[in-house]
Design a protein around this motif. Sequence first.
Motif, PDB file in Angstrom:
ATOM      1  N   GLU A 210      -0.269   7.210   9.059  1.00  0.00           N
ATOM      2  CA  GLU A 210       1.027   6.978   8.092  1.00  0.00           C
ATOM      3  C   GLU A 210       1.504   6.466   7.185  1.00  0.00           C
ATOM      4  N   GLN A 211       0.796   5.228   6.211  1.00  0.00           N
ATOM      5  CA  GLN A 211       0.802   4.842   4.873  1.00  0.00           C
ATOM      6  C   GLN A 211       0.529   5.807   3.636  1.00  0.00           C
ATOM      7  N   ILE A 212      -0.302   6.989   4.168  1.00  0.00           N
ATOM      8  CA  ILE A 212       0.124   7.594   2.979  1.00  0.00           C
ATOM      9  C   ILE A 212       1.291   8.572   3.135  1.00  0.00           C
ATOM     10  N   ARG A 213       1.005   9.303   4.274  1.00  0.00           N
ATOM     11  CA  ARG A 213       2.651  10.170   4.775  1.00  0.00           C
ATOM     12  C   ARG A 213       3.834   9.330   4.201  1.00  0.00           C
TER      13      ARG A 213
ATOM     14  N   ALA B 125       0.828  13.797   0.428  1.00  0.00           N
ATOM     15  CA  ALA B 125       0.728  13.493   1.139  1.00  0.00           C
ATOM     16  C   ALA B 125      -0.466  13.602   2.135  1.00  0.00           C
ATOM     17  N   GLU B 126      -0.345  14.755   2.343  1.00  0.00           N
ATOM     18  CA  GLU B 126      -0.782  15.786   4.017  1.00  0.00           C
ATOM     19  C   GLU B 126      -1.824  16.450   3.175  1.00  0.00           C
TER      20      GLU B 126
ATOM     21  N   MET C  30      -8.035   4.300  -2.829  1.00  0.00           N
ATOM     22  CA  MET C  30      -7.177   3.806  -2.072  1.00  0.00           C
ATOM     23  C   MET C  30      -7.570   4.206  -0.259  1.00  0.00           C
ATOM     24  N   ALA C  31      -7.707   5.450  -0.764  1.00  0.00           N
ATOM     25  CA  ALA C  31      -7.168   6.489   0.886  1.00  0.00           C
ATOM     26  C   ALA C  31      -8.756   6.116   2.019  1.00  0.00           C
ATOM     27  N   PRO C  32      -9.337   5.392   2.041  1.00  0.00           N
ATOM     28  CA  PRO C  32     -10.240   4.830   2.896  1.00  0.00           C
ATOM     29  C   PRO C  32     -10.397   3.901   3.597  1.00  0.00           C
ATOM     30  N   SER C  33      -9.190   3.025   2.942  1.00  0.00           N
ATOM     31  CA  SER C  33      -8.436   1.614   3.657  1.00  0.00           C
ATOM     32  C   SER C  33      -7.200   1.504   3.895  1.00  0.00           C
ATOM     33  N   LEU C  34      -5.809   3.553   3.733  1.00  0.00           N
ATOM     34  CA  LEU C  34      -5.286   3.039   4.446  1.00  0.00           C
ATOM     35  C   LEU C  34      -4.894   4.179   5.398  1.00  0.00           C
TER      36      LEU C  34
ATOM     37  N   SER D 262       0.810  -1.042   0.019  1.00  0.00           N
ATOM     38  CA  SER D 262      -0.014   0.204  -0.156  1.00  0.00           C
ATOM     39  C   SER D 262       0.871   1.128  -0.009  1.00  0.00           C
ATOM     40  N   VAL D 263       2.034   1.041   0.558  1.00  0.00           N
ATOM     41  CA  VAL D 263       3.094   1.974   0.606  1.00  0.00           C
ATOM     42  C   VAL D 263       3.381   2.641  -0.853  1.00  0.00           C
ATOM     43  N   GLN D 264       3.987   1.825  -1.526  1.00  0.00           N
ATOM     44  CA  GLN D 264       4.458   1.722  -2.539  1.00  0.00           C
ATOM     45  C   GLN D 264       3.391   2.405  -3.119  1.00  0.00           C
ATOM     46  N   ALA D 265       2.529   1.778  -3.818  1.00  0.00           N
ATOM     47  CA  ALA D 265       1.009   2.471  -4.137  1.00  0.00           C
ATOM     48  C   ALA D 265       0.913   3.881  -4.301  1.00  0.00           C
ATOM     49  N   VAL D 266       0.523   3.688  -2.633  1.00  0.00           N
ATOM     50  CA  VAL D 266       0.846   5.171  -2.782  1.00  0.00           C
ATOM     51  C   VAL D 266       2.375   5.880  -3.040  1.00  0.00           C
TER      52      VAL D 266
END
Length: 63
Positions: free
Chosen positions: A37-40, A52-53, A30-34, A5-9
Amino acid sequence: MQADSVQAVRWFLGMLDMPSFDGIHEIFSMAPSLTDEQIRRGGRLAGRDDEAEKIIEMRASSS
């Protein structure tokens, strides 16, 4: 799975340099399932901390 998930972002944010908006649409789907911290982390890897923020802020305001 979390690292994927991190790599996908990371890669979808990296697509912001291209004329297509496909990457940002994928992130928002994807955002609702992340986690935040994964997005950051993905944003940090892509060199897109600000974006990301913004995704985190937008997700929070839509819920």
